[in-house]
Scaffold this motif. Structure first.
Motif, PDB file in Angstrom:
ATOM      1  N   ASN A 120      -3.380  13.242  -2.414  1.00 36.59           N
ATOM      2  CA  ASN A 120      -4.357  12.549  -3.245  1.00 36.59           C
ATOM      3  C   ASN A 120      -5.567  12.139  -2.401  1.00 36.59           C
ATOM      4  N   GLY A 179      -5.497   7.975   0.906  1.00 35.89           N
ATOM      5  CA  GLY A 179      -4.462   7.740  -0.089  1.00 35.89           C
ATOM      6  C   GLY A 179      -5.011   6.963  -1.258  1.00 35.89           C
ATOM      7  N   PHE A 180      -5.877   7.597  -2.030  1.00 34.98           N
ATOM      8  CA  PHE A 180      -6.569   6.870  -3.094  1.00 34.98           C
ATOM      9  C   PHE A 180      -5.676   6.662  -4.309  1.00 34.98           C
ATOM     10  N   SER A 181      -5.721   5.445  -4.829  1.00 31.17           N
ATOM     11  CA  SER A 181      -5.120   5.102  -6.119  1.00 31.17           C
ATOM     12  C   SER A 181      -5.770   3.802  -6.560  1.00 31.17           C
ATOM     13  N   VAL A 182      -5.614   3.468  -7.828  1.00 34.08           N
ATOM     14  CA  VAL A 182      -6.199   2.225  -8.322  1.00 34.08           C
ATOM     15  C   VAL A 182      -5.599   1.031  -7.593  1.00 34.08           C
ATOM     16  N   LEU A 183      -4.274   1.055  -7.366  1.00 33.95           N
ATOM     17  CA  LEU A 183      -3.615  -0.041  -6.648  1.00 33.95           C
ATOM     18  C   LEU A 183      -4.176  -0.165  -5.234  1.00 33.95           C
ATOM     19  N   ASN A 184      -4.232   0.951  -4.513  1.00 39.48           N
ATOM     20  CA  ASN A 184      -4.740   0.912  -3.145  1.00 39.48           C
ATOM     21  C   ASN A 184      -6.196   0.456  -3.105  1.00 39.48           C
ATOM     22  N   TRP A 185      -6.992   0.947  -4.038  1.00 41.17           N
ATOM     23  CA  TRP A 185      -8.400   0.550  -4.097  1.00 41.17           C
ATOM     24  C   TRP A 185      -8.514  -0.958  -4.284  1.00 41.17           C
ATOM     25  N   SER A 186      -7.698  -1.515  -5.180  1.00 34.91           N
ATOM     26  CA  SER A 186      -7.741  -2.955  -5.446  1.00 34.91           C
ATOM     27  C   SER A 186      -7.320  -3.745  -4.212  1.00 34.91           C
ATOM     28  N   TYR A 210       0.845  -1.202   0.000  1.00 42.92           N
ATOM     29  CA  TYR A 210       0.000   0.000   0.000  1.00 42.92           C
ATOM     30  C   TYR A 210       0.874   1.243   0.000  1.00 42.92           C
ATOM     31  N   PRO A 250      -0.280   8.077  -1.688  1.00 41.95           N
ATOM     32  CA  PRO A 250       0.044   9.109  -2.676  1.00 41.95           C
ATOM     33  C   PRO A 250       0.050  10.494  -2.018  1.00 41.95           C
ATOM     34  N   LEU A 263      -9.415  12.027  -1.450  1.00 41.98           N
ATOM     35  CA  LEU A 263     -10.707  12.103  -2.128  1.00 41.98           C
ATOM     36  C   LEU A 263     -11.663  13.028  -1.388  1.00 41.98           C
TER      37      LEU A 263
END
Length: 204
Positions: free
Chosen positions: A88, A155-162, A82, A85, A90
Motif C-alpha cells: 500500500n 504504509g498509508f491508511s486512514v488510521l496511520n494518517w490520523s 500503527y 498495510p 503511495l
C-alpha cells in the motif's frame, strides 16, 4: 539530582524501545524504521546521561503534558497501533527511503550540533546557534516530521494518517512551547532574529 531523575523519567520509552527492538532482532523482524527508532533511543539515553544541568526549567503543567504526550505517543503508537498495510505504497520505495535517510541524517546532525544540551520539558541550558541550529531553530523536529512522512508513505491508511498527523501535531506543538518558554531571554530573541525559520530554511 532532580534534573537526572526527570531525564530518566523522560527516556523510559527509549529503554522500552530498545527492549522491543531486541525482541524483533531475535525474531528476524527488524526493519530499517525499527532500527532507526532503536538507534535514536540509544542516542537519547546517552545524551541525557551526559547532558548539562538546566539553569531554568518550565513548571507549566501544560508544557509537561505536551512533552510527555510526544515522548510516549511514539512508543505506544509506532509499536502497537500503527500498521504497515501490505503493498500500500503511495510512492515508489526509492522516494520513501530517500525521505527516510534524509530524515535520519538531519536528526543525527542536529543531535551532534546540540551536544550536551538535550532537553524534553522546556528548559534553559546552553543556547546552541551553530551547526544545524544556524539554519532552523528546531532541526530535530524537522527530521522527525520527515521521518513521519516517510513512515506514512510506506504504509498509508486512514488510521496511520490520523495517528501520524497527531504525532506531527505534538512535534510542532513542542516547538512552539519551547519558544514560548525561552522568549523572555534576550539572547534567544536575538537568535530568533538571526534564524527566523523554525523547521524549513527559507520557508517556515
Amino acid at each position: 539530582f532532580v534534573d537526572k531523575f526527570l531525564g530518566l523519567f523522560a527516556i523510559a520509552p527509549a529503554f522500552y524501545n530498545l527492549y522491543l527492538f531486541w525482541g524483533l532482532v531475535q525474531a528476524g523482524e527488524a526493519d530499517i524504521y525499527r532500527t532507526a527508532i532503536a538507534a535514536g533511543a540509544l542516542i537519547i539515553i546517552v545524551s541525557v546521561a551526559i547532558r548539562r544541568v538546566a539553569t531554568r526549567v518550565s513548571l507549566n503543567p501544560f508544557f509537561w503534558f505536551v512533552t510527555g504526550a510526544r515522548n510516549y505517543w511514539a512508543t505506544i503508537v509506532l509499536n502497537y497501533v500503527y500498521v504497515f498495510p501490505i503493498n500500500n505504497l503511495l510512492v515508489p520505495t526509492q522516494i520513501t527511503h530517500t525521505l527516510f535517510f534524509v530524515a535520519i541524517a538531519i536528526i543525527i546532525y542536529s543531535r551532534v550540533s546540540l551536544g550536551r544540551n538535550l532537553g524534553f520539558v522546556p528548559a534553559r541550558r546552553e543556547l546552541v546557534t551553530t551547526g544545524a541550529y544556524s539554519y532552523v531553530r528546531h532541526p530535530i523536529h524537522t527530521g522527525e516530521l520527515l521521518f513521519f512522512l516517510s513512515y506514512l508513505l510506506v504504509g498509508f491508511s486512514v488510521l496511520n494518517w490520523s495517528l501520524l498527523l497527531l504525532g506531527a501535531g505534538f512535534v510542532i506543538w513542542k516547538s512552539l512551547i519551547e519558544e514560548s518558554f525561552l522568549k523572555d531571554d534576550a539572547d534567544y530573541r536575538e537568535y530568533c532574529k538571526k534564524v527566523p525559520y523554525r523547521w524549513i530554511p527559507g520557508v517556515i
